[in-house]
Design an enzyme around this catalytic site. Sequence first.
Site, PDB file in Angstrom:
ATOM      1  N   TRP A 426      45.922 -20.275  35.284  1.00  0.00           N
ATOM      2  CA  TRP A 426      46.164 -19.905  33.649  1.00  0.00           C
ATOM      3  C   TRP A 426      48.255 -18.905  34.252  1.00  0.00           C
ATOM      4  O   TRP A 426      48.644 -20.364  32.922  1.00  0.00           O
ATOM      5  CB  TRP A 426      45.728 -18.460  32.868  1.00  0.00           C
ATOM      6  CG  TRP A 426      46.263 -18.193  31.371  1.00  0.00           C
ATOM      7  CD1 TRP A 426      46.470 -19.001  30.129  1.00  0.00           C
ATOM      8  CD2 TRP A 426      47.228 -18.014  31.316  1.00  0.00           C
ATOM      9  NE1 TRP A 426      46.399 -18.454  29.641  1.00  0.00           N
ATOM     10  CE2 TRP A 426      47.269 -17.811  29.561  1.00  0.00           C
ATOM     11  CE3 TRP A 426      48.142 -17.269  32.220  1.00  0.00           C
ATOM     12  CZ2 TRP A 426      49.052 -17.116  29.098  1.00  0.00           C
ATOM     13  CZ3 TRP A 426      49.602 -16.417  30.825  1.00  0.00           C
ATOM     14  CH2 TRP A 426      49.534 -16.296  30.017  1.00  0.00           C
ATOM     15  N   TYR A 430      50.758 -21.624  32.712  1.00  0.00           N
ATOM     16  CA  TYR A 430      51.800 -21.283  31.952  1.00  0.00           C
ATOM     17  C   TYR A 430      53.098 -21.392  32.148  1.00  0.00           C
ATOM     18  O   TYR A 430      54.162 -22.183  31.870  1.00  0.00           O
ATOM     19  CB  TYR A 430      51.344 -19.654  32.033  1.00  0.00           C
ATOM     20  CG  TYR A 430      52.735 -19.959  30.475  1.00  0.00           C
ATOM     21  CD1 TYR A 430      51.573 -19.353  28.927  1.00  0.00           C
ATOM     22  CD2 TYR A 430      53.171 -18.884  31.355  1.00  0.00           C
ATOM     23  CE1 TYR A 430      52.615 -18.878  28.276  1.00  0.00           C
ATOM     24  CE2 TYR A 430      53.943 -17.855  29.781  1.00  0.00           C
ATOM     25  CZ  TYR A 430      53.844 -18.728  28.465  1.00  0.00           C
ATOM     26  OH  TYR A 430      54.759 -17.385  27.424  1.00  0.00           O
ATOM     27  N   ASP A 446      42.996 -19.784  26.899  1.00  0.00           N
ATOM     28  CA  ASP A 446      43.179 -19.170  26.972  1.00  0.00           C
ATOM     29  C   ASP A 446      42.822 -17.870  25.341  1.00  0.00           C
ATOM     30  O   ASP A 446      42.124 -18.772  24.940  1.00  0.00           O
ATOM     31  CB  ASP A 446      45.148 -19.380  26.170  1.00  0.00           C
ATOM     32  CG  ASP A 446      45.477 -18.214  24.877  1.00  0.00           C
ATOM     33  OD1 ASP A 446      46.649 -17.411  26.301  1.00  0.00           O
ATOM     34  OD2 ASP A 446      45.738 -18.046  23.986  1.00  0.00           O
TER      35      ASP A 446
END
Length: 493
Positions: A426, A430, A446
């Site tokens: 993640w 990102y 998410d």
Amino acid sequence: MTPTGHLDTDACYRAVRSRDRRFDGVFYTAVRTTGIYCRPSCPARTPAAGNVSFHPTAASAHAAGYRACKRCLPDATPGSPEWDVAADVAGRAMRLIADGLVDREGVEGLARRIGYTPRHLGRLLTQQLGAAPLALARARRAQSARALIEATDLPLTDVAFAAGFASVRQFNETMREIYAASPSELRGRRTGAPSAGAVTMRLPVRTPFAGRRLLDFLAFHLVPGVEVAGPGWYARTLALPHGAGTVRLGLGDLAEGGTGFVTAEFHLDDLRDTAAASERVRRLLDADCDPRAVDEHLGADPLLGALVRATPGLRVPGQVDGDETAIRTVIGQQVSVSGARTVAGRVVAEHGTAVSTTVPGLTHLFPGAATLATLDPVTLPMPRARGRALVGLAAALADGRVLLDRGPDRDDVRRALLELPGIGPWTADYVAMRALGHPDVFLPTDLGVRRVLADLGGSADPVAWRPWRSYALMHLWNTLMPDSASPTPTEEN
């Protein structure tokens, strides 16, 4: 349209004949009978097909002996969206050149960041972009100089060195060659009042541009001391190569109509940072995005279509400092956005550099990676495991094991991030989306995305959203982003 560097002559001429503003900045039209080059949407009479050639960059047109059109100002356009979509060597080099890297570190420094020898990089850029690194940097200096001439009352000698020229003679010769006018003549043609004590620029963006929703996102995630926002505006401090600075942006929606402009007011300790500051703010705005291409693709999706039509021109917020973005991402792991803001504000107050600014609320630069790398994780206002992850990331950024300046290959950066303790998919993805400008990132774990997809119902097919999954992600998050701040779902690493 085929990728930058391999222009389809017939497709380019059709765009010129229809004055299609979508291609402004994607290629340039050089007219042999006049000796000038234009943007595709230039309002002048369309030249005959046999009298034109097409160039992937303004520098390529300069190298072929053409000067810029005084009517359409072809250099005042967004960059090619291909630079971020393909993210090939040419695109990554253009990002670094626009940031002024060649002026600061030379062609050798640029080649080192990209991972090529200077000779091979020069051959590749000449083949792909029609100009070598020095010529591309020269075109960037000329554009910066023109903006300073038209926007400020700076003495022309100061403009020359602020734009990166080595001498006033070089400055004068370049401006005459590219614009067929001396610097004094360019200043005499300007419209509007010059700024006093600031550099005010109009940054080109493709339209439509959902500026209000971009502002909502930035305001909701702002870090106290580093960023402030108000109705229709956003401001922040900037850590630049030669000193500190601030920028204040006017952000509103821009309807579809080709190239629009965002007003940016810079206060800089050193005017040599003008080009770097404007380029980094354009990254923050996602100014080179082609919103029509994105909206047409995602708007045809049964699940996303209504969201896209409700907010045309939605951008993926970028960054002004890749290291800062990565560190803030780690701070925000597994906590709410409001919690992350509070913790980041404490880190800034304790370890950031205090600066004096003209904008109330802007008091500090975000602490650099080298500073954070020396800290004891126990002293950070966060769980010990996250503190260790933050310090480990800062050390990797400080010693160059991870580079977030858009020079290295994105896949290499992702692998380097995942090798660090406490950095999961993640976080790595990102960072790729925000810091590296990756247009095709999706975060299936998410919690906010899961919630929205469940509320929308239907069957999501993220594969069908390629190559614009980052924009699909923003449309999903946008449904959770109210005009006024409120808690958001906890994010998973």
